[in-house]
Design an enzyme around this catalytic site. Structure first.
Site, PDB file in Angstrom:
ATOM      1  N   TRP A 166     -20.041 -45.338 -52.450  1.00  0.00           N
ATOM      2  CA  TRP A 166     -20.717 -46.624 -52.250  1.00  0.00           C
ATOM      3  C   TRP A 166     -20.400 -47.635 -53.339  1.00  0.00           C
ATOM      4  O   TRP A 166     -20.697 -48.814 -53.195  1.00  0.00           O
ATOM      5  CB  TRP A 166     -22.240 -46.408 -52.189  1.00  0.00           C
ATOM      6  CG  TRP A 166     -22.773 -45.543 -53.313  1.00  0.00           C
ATOM      7  CD1 TRP A 166     -23.039 -44.208 -53.248  1.00  0.00           C
ATOM      8  CD2 TRP A 166     -23.070 -45.944 -54.652  1.00  0.00           C
ATOM      9  NE1 TRP A 166     -23.489 -43.753 -54.471  1.00  0.00           N
ATOM     10  CE2 TRP A 166     -23.514 -44.804 -55.350  1.00  0.00           C
ATOM     11  CE3 TRP A 166     -23.014 -47.163 -55.342  1.00  0.00           C
ATOM     12  CZ2 TRP A 166     -23.878 -44.831 -56.694  1.00  0.00           C
ATOM     13  CZ3 TRP A 166     -23.377 -47.206 -56.688  1.00  0.00           C
ATOM     14  CH2 TRP A 166     -23.810 -46.046 -57.340  1.00  0.00           C
ATOM     15  N   ARG A 175      -7.586 -48.895 -51.550  1.00  0.00           N
ATOM     16  CA  ARG A 175      -6.615 -48.106 -52.335  1.00  0.00           C
ATOM     17  C   ARG A 175      -5.991 -46.988 -51.508  1.00  0.00           C
ATOM     18  O   ARG A 175      -4.971 -46.430 -51.879  1.00  0.00           O
ATOM     19  CB  ARG A 175      -7.309 -47.491 -53.564  1.00  0.00           C
ATOM     20  CG  ARG A 175      -7.763 -48.527 -54.565  1.00  0.00           C
ATOM     21  CD  ARG A 175      -7.955 -47.995 -55.950  1.00  0.00           C
ATOM     22  NE  ARG A 175      -8.748 -46.785 -56.062  1.00  0.00           N
ATOM     23  CZ  ARG A 175      -9.349 -46.417 -57.189  1.00  0.00           C
ATOM     24  NH1 ARG A 175      -9.251 -47.176 -58.268  1.00  0.00           N
ATOM     25  NH2 ARG A 175     -10.035 -45.309 -57.254  1.00  0.00           N
ATOM     26  N   LYS A 190     -14.407 -42.918 -43.495  1.00  0.00           N
ATOM     27  CA  LYS A 190     -15.858 -42.665 -43.471  1.00  0.00           C
ATOM     28  C   LYS A 190     -16.441 -43.263 -44.739  1.00  0.00           C
ATOM     29  O   LYS A 190     -16.408 -42.671 -45.798  1.00  0.00           O
ATOM     30  CB  LYS A 190     -16.150 -41.160 -43.412  1.00  0.00           C
ATOM     31  CG  LYS A 190     -17.415 -40.864 -42.717  1.00  0.00           C
ATOM     32  CD  LYS A 190     -18.645 -40.382 -43.471  1.00  0.00           C
ATOM     33  CE  LYS A 190     -18.829 -40.269 -44.902  1.00  0.00           C
ATOM     34  NZ  LYS A 190     -19.935 -41.160 -45.400  1.00  0.00           N
ATOM     35  N   PRO A 191     -16.949 -44.519 -44.621  1.00  0.00           N
ATOM     36  CA  PRO A 191     -17.528 -45.123 -45.824  1.00  0.00           C
ATOM     37  C   PRO A 191     -18.882 -44.496 -46.150  1.00  0.00           C
ATOM     38  O   PRO A 191     -19.469 -43.808 -45.312  1.00  0.00           O
ATOM     39  CB  PRO A 191     -17.692 -46.597 -45.425  1.00  0.00           C
ATOM     40  CG  PRO A 191     -17.750 -46.609 -43.935  1.00  0.00           C
ATOM     41  CD  PRO A 191     -17.036 -45.368 -43.436  1.00  0.00           C
ATOM     42  N   GLY A 244     -15.239 -39.766 -54.798  1.00  0.00           N
ATOM     43  CA  GLY A 244     -16.670 -39.502 -54.897  1.00  0.00           C
ATOM     44  C   GLY A 244     -16.942 -38.527 -56.024  1.00  0.00           C
ATOM     45  O   GLY A 244     -16.137 -38.386 -56.961  1.00  0.00           O
ATOM     46  N   GLU A 266     -10.197 -38.265 -56.055  1.00  0.00           N
ATOM     47  CA  GLU A 266     -10.558 -39.226 -57.118  1.00  0.00           C
ATOM     48  C   GLU A 266     -12.029 -38.977 -57.424  1.00  0.00           C
ATOM     49  O   GLU A 266     -12.901 -39.423 -56.682  1.00  0.00           O
ATOM     50  CB  GLU A 266     -10.345 -40.666 -56.635  1.00  0.00           C
ATOM     51  CG  GLU A 266      -8.917 -41.017 -56.281  1.00  0.00           C
ATOM     52  CD  GLU A 266      -8.053 -41.263 -57.503  1.00  0.00           C
ATOM     53  OE1 GLU A 266      -8.584 -41.276 -58.635  1.00  0.00           O
ATOM     54  OE2 GLU A 266      -6.839 -41.418 -57.328  1.00  0.00           O
ATOM     55  N   LEU A 267     -12.301 -38.252 -58.502  1.00  0.00           N
ATOM     56  CA  LEU A 267     -13.664 -37.732 -58.714  1.00  0.00           C
ATOM     57  C   LEU A 267     -14.361 -38.400 -59.903  1.00  0.00           C
ATOM     58  O   LEU A 267     -13.961 -39.459 -60.351  1.00  0.00           O
ATOM     59  CB  LEU A 267     -13.587 -36.214 -58.856  1.00  0.00           C
ATOM     60  CG  LEU A 267     -12.844 -35.515 -57.694  1.00  0.00           C
ATOM     61  CD1 LEU A 267     -12.752 -34.018 -57.910  1.00  0.00           C
ATOM     62  CD2 LEU A 267     -13.486 -35.829 -56.350  1.00  0.00           C
ATOM     63  N   CYS A 300     -16.769 -45.061 -61.934  1.00  0.00           N
ATOM     64  CA  CYS A 300     -16.226 -43.816 -62.491  1.00  0.00           C
ATOM     65  C   CYS A 300     -15.509 -44.091 -63.808  1.00  0.00           C
ATOM     66  O   CYS A 300     -15.335 -43.210 -64.633  1.00  0.00           O
ATOM     67  CB  CYS A 300     -15.261 -43.183 -61.494  1.00  0.00           C
ATOM     68  SG  CYS A 300     -14.015 -44.366 -60.950  1.00  0.00           S
ATOM     69  N   GLU A 397     -22.444 -38.049 -65.889  1.00  0.00           N
ATOM     70  CA  GLU A 397     -22.162 -39.459 -65.597  1.00  0.00           C
ATOM     71  C   GLU A 397     -23.469 -40.230 -65.541  1.00  0.00           C
ATOM     72  O   GLU A 397     -24.361 -39.861 -64.779  1.00  0.00           O
ATOM     73  CB  GLU A 397     -21.530 -39.563 -64.203  1.00  0.00           C
ATOM     74  CG  GLU A 397     -20.049 -39.565 -64.183  1.00  0.00           C
ATOM     75  CD  GLU A 397     -19.523 -39.910 -62.788  1.00  0.00           C
ATOM     76  OE1 GLU A 397     -19.928 -39.263 -61.819  1.00  0.00           O
ATOM     77  OE2 GLU A 397     -18.687 -40.811 -62.702  1.00  0.00           O
TER      78      GLU A 397
HETATM   79  P1  NAD Z   1     -20.668 -38.671 -53.296  1.00  0.00           P
HETATM   80  O1  NAD Z   1     -19.737 -37.588 -53.674  1.00  0.00           O
HETATM   81  O2  NAD Z   1     -22.101 -38.356 -53.153  1.00  0.00           O
HETATM   82  O3  NAD Z   1     -20.233 -39.326 -51.919  1.00  0.00           O
HETATM   83  C1  NAD Z   1     -18.917 -39.820 -51.724  1.00  0.00           C
HETATM   84  C2  NAD Z   1     -18.624 -39.813 -50.228  1.00  0.00           C
HETATM   85  O4  NAD Z   1     -18.621 -38.442 -49.794  1.00  0.00           O
HETATM   86  C3  NAD Z   1     -19.651 -40.543 -49.371  1.00  0.00           C
HETATM   87  O5  NAD Z   1     -18.985 -41.176 -48.293  1.00  0.00           O
HETATM   88  C4  NAD Z   1     -20.517 -39.404 -48.860  1.00  0.00           C
HETATM   89  O6  NAD Z   1     -21.142 -39.695 -47.621  1.00  0.00           O
HETATM   90  C5  NAD Z   1     -19.494 -38.305 -48.692  1.00  0.00           C
HETATM   91  N1  NAD Z   1     -20.057 -36.945 -48.723  1.00  0.00           N
HETATM   92  C6  NAD Z   1     -21.139 -36.509 -49.394  1.00  0.00           C
HETATM   93  N2  NAD Z   1     -21.333 -35.196 -49.158  1.00  0.00           N
HETATM   94  C7  NAD Z   1     -20.351 -34.806 -48.322  1.00  0.00           C
HETATM   95  C8  NAD Z   1     -20.004 -33.565 -47.705  1.00  0.00           C
HETATM   96  N3  NAD Z   1     -20.714 -32.457 -47.918  1.00  0.00           N
HETATM   97  N4  NAD Z   1     -18.927 -33.519 -46.900  1.00  0.00           N
HETATM   98  C9  NAD Z   1     -18.179 -34.637 -46.680  1.00  0.00           C
HETATM   99  N5  NAD Z   1     -18.449 -35.828 -47.245  1.00  0.00           N
HETATM  100  C10 NAD Z   1     -19.521 -35.917 -48.057  1.00  0.00           C
HETATM  101  O7  NAD Z   1     -20.421 -39.836 -54.363  1.00  0.00           O
HETATM  102  P2  NAD Z   1     -21.136 -41.255 -54.472  1.00  0.00           P
HETATM  103  O8  NAD Z   1     -22.500 -41.032 -55.038  1.00  0.00           O
HETATM  104  O9  NAD Z   1     -21.004 -42.012 -53.201  1.00  0.00           O
HETATM  105  O10 NAD Z   1     -20.200 -41.987 -55.532  1.00  0.00           O
HETATM  106  C11 NAD Z   1     -20.334 -41.802 -56.890  1.00  0.00           C
HETATM  107  C12 NAD Z   1     -19.302 -40.809 -57.409  1.00  0.00           C
HETATM  108  O11 NAD Z   1     -17.991 -41.259 -57.049  1.00  0.00           O
HETATM  109  C13 NAD Z   1     -19.294 -40.727 -58.907  1.00  0.00           C
HETATM  110  O12 NAD Z   1     -19.182 -39.383 -59.300  1.00  0.00           O
HETATM  111  C14 NAD Z   1     -18.051 -41.501 -59.305  1.00  0.00           C
HETATM  112  O13 NAD Z   1     -17.515 -41.156 -60.545  1.00  0.00           O
HETATM  113  C15 NAD Z   1     -17.126 -41.197 -58.192  1.00  0.00           C
HETATM  114  N6  NAD Z   1     -16.067 -42.196 -58.101  1.00  0.00           N
HETATM  115  C16 NAD Z   1     -14.800 -41.844 -58.474  1.00  0.00           C
HETATM  116  C17 NAD Z   1     -13.777 -42.788 -58.433  1.00  0.00           C
HETATM  117  C18 NAD Z   1     -12.377 -42.436 -58.820  1.00  0.00           C
HETATM  118  O14 NAD Z   1     -11.482 -43.179 -58.449  1.00  0.00           O
HETATM  119  N7  NAD Z   1     -12.141 -41.367 -59.549  1.00  0.00           N
HETATM  120  C19 NAD Z   1     -14.054 -44.092 -57.993  1.00  0.00           C
HETATM  121  C20 NAD Z   1     -15.360 -44.413 -57.630  1.00  0.00           C
HETATM  122  C21 NAD Z   1     -16.364 -43.452 -57.673  1.00  0.00           C
END
Ligand code: NAD
Length: 493
Positions: A166, A175, A190-191, A244, A266-267, A300, A397
């Site tokens: 998000w 990207r 899937k946003p 994520g 990208e975590l 991130c 984080e």
């Molecule tokens: P998240 O991992 O909770 O969710 C990311 C995406 O994954 C969302 O679309 C979510 O719906 C989906 N998702 C969640 N559980 C899932 C599952 N079991 N199976 C499939 N999809 C699933 O992360 P968030 O809270 O949305 O974003 C924050 C995180 O993203 C932070 O850890 C941040 O560091 C990371 N992030 C990394 C980068 C990068 O480029 N390295 C960039 C931006 C954000």
């Protein structure tokens, strides 16, 4: 679209009314097969501002059917035609800056100026990969034993699934989409459910730019796994790119093992920011401020630990704290606001918990340290000093506007502390000694290093991490590699 509030301005209502809230499946806008919808909230007020379709597993499989057809449609386009679609998309995004930025601010909470910055950053990926689409190369080699020739060529990986977070509603998808289109891969996006509107708008612009309709699907959904599980189990899907949290990324890598899917991850991050005694104080304060506060700290790349050498520490802390304390907090649509709301209640609770934990263990609050107001999810720009080793926010984080500062004596000590994390996305360092700059950058365990600058993300550079921050690169000449397979043809002379 129905909005349930009269508190939105007429411009905000107009922008929201202009978004298609159905699913985009192979270029067609459709209601979810189960008929469901999910709410989208303005985090600055906590009020529902839209409802979008809630996709089911059947919708996910329909999107994959379309993507398979989209693969053939993309293959009929020349590299130049794909390049022109990308260029047009970049121009359309730029032309719709105000609308996209408004949507982003309404669903995410960040100030409009920052949203406009993200729109420009997102557009730049389409511009960059418009160039790369016509430049990826093959090679002709003489075989080592001299018996023939080897022609090495590149082919698109195939239907790709993009799961995005998000925190950058446009850029995290851009990207992935831009290099995928450049390479000739159809995409299913899937946003995140908290911020789906900006991506839906981007879907409209991609179609307007001439992308073959079957090559794009956007699935908004309450249950992420209802979308990802059937797709990851289907051998027709050839690529997963996820941005994520590390925790979810690990689960997806495990799920992708069955079909040996190609994955990019990208975590999360836990970025250290080092300020040496010989740093230019103003450059370091401004760089640390940007590295910490971009996206309200919900990034991130956000500086999670600020490590300052003892000689410069008093001056740095004073100036940096004053800079943080001067930020105006408010709804992102208001003039002069430097920090908007956090994305939701969970996020603001987690930030509060991490600050309270640090303070209970001995950290001192130089400014902030508390929520702001009772409506929406605001947290004050916060600086903590004397942060003890066992504070949770040094390991986790923070994802918010909180800057923990620690003091070090030697370069060795600073590098050891910087690397003492399972993450390895980005590090920053501030010094006027060029030799030290290169030496420390080489010793920092991260995929990216900012030297004397606090924001380094750019579409022309290979963004990505090491260790628990994942693998794969987005942007730069490297970004397209994630979407290409290598194939060789061997023949006698
Ligand atoms: P998240 O991992 O909770 O969710 C990311 C995406 O994954 C969302 O679309 C979510 O719906 C989906 N998702 C969640 N559980 C899932 C599952 N079991 N199976 C499939 N999809 C699933 O992360 P968030 O809270 O949305 O974003 C924050 C995180 O993203 C932070 O850890 C941040 O560091 C990371 N992030 C990394 C980068 C990068 O480029 N390295 C960039 C931006 C954000």
């Amino acid at each position: 679209m129905t909005t349930t509030t009269a508190s939105l301005s007429s411009r905000e209502q107009e922008v929201l009314a202009g978004v298609k809230t159905d699913l985009l499946i192979g270029g067609e806008w459709r209601a979810a097969s189960g008929g469901g919808t999910l709410p989208v909230e303005d985090p600055a007020t906590g009020i529902e501002i839209a409802r979008v379709a809630d996709a089911t597993s059947d919708d996910a499989l329909a999107a994959l059917d379309a993507a398979v057809r989209g693969q053939a449609a993309l293959a009929e386009l020349s590299p130049r035609q794909r390049s022109e679609i990308l260029q047009k998309t970049s121009e359309l995004i730029t032309a719709h800056t105000d609308e996209l930025a408004m949507l982003m601010t309404l669903e995410l909470g960040k100030p409009l100026a920052e949203s406009k910055g993200e729109v420009a950053y997102g557009a730049s990926f389409f511009w960059w990969f418009a160039g790369e689409a016509v430049r990826f190369k093959g090679e002709s080699r003489q075989s080592a034993d001299g018996s023939g020739r080897t022609l090495v060529s590149r082919q698109p990986v195939g239907p790709s699934l993009f799961i995005t977070p998000w925190n950058f509603p446009l850029a995290m998808g851009a990207r992935k989409l831009a290099p995928a289109i450049a390479a000739g891969c159809p995409s299913i996006v899937k946003p995140a459910k908290l911020t789906p509107l900006t991506m839906l708008k981007l879907g409209e612009l991609l179609l307007e730019a001439g992308l073959p309709p079957e090559a794009i699907s956007i699935l908004t959904a309450t249950s992420a796994s209802a979308i990802s599980s059937p797709l990851l189990a289907d051998r027709r899907l050839r690529k997963l790119s996820f941005t994520g949290s590390t925790e979810v990324g690990q689960k997806l890598v495990a799920a992708a093992a069955d079909t040996l899917l190609r994955v990019s991850m990208e975590l999360g991050g836990n970025a250290p920011l080092l300020v040496f005694d010989d740093a230019d104080l103003d450059v370091a304060v401004e760089g640390a401020f940007q590295a910490k506060m971009r996206n309200g700290g919900e990034a991130c790349t956000s500086a999670n630990r600020i490590l300052v050498q003892s000689g410069i520490a008093p001056a740095f802390i004073e100036k940096f704290t004053a800079r943080m304390a001067a930020i105006k907090v408010g709804r992102g649509t208001e003039e002069g606001v430097g920090l908007g709301s956090m994305v939701d209640q969970d996020q603001v609770d987690k930030i509060g918990e991490l600050v309270d934990d640090a303070v209970a263990k001995g950290a001192k609050v130089a400014t902030g340290g508390e929520r702001v107001g009772e409506t929406g999810y605001f947290y004050a720009p916060t600086v903590l000093t004397d942060v003890p080793d066992d504070a949770r926010l040094l390991k986790e984080e923070i994802f918010g506007p909180v800057a923990p500062i620690r003091i070090f004596e030697t370069e060795e000590q600073a590098v050891a502390e910087a690397n003492d994390t399972e993450y390895g996305l980005i590090s920053y360092l501030f010094t006027t000694d060029l030799a030290r700059g290169h030496r420390v950058a080489a010793n920092l365990d991260s995929g990216m290093v900012g030297l004397n600058r606090g924001v380094i993300s750019s579409s022309d550079a290979p963004f990505g991490g090491v260790k628990h921050s994942g693998y794969g690169r987005e942007g730069g000449a490297e970004g397209i590699e994630e979407y290409l397979e290598t194939k060789y043809l061997s023949m006698p002379f």
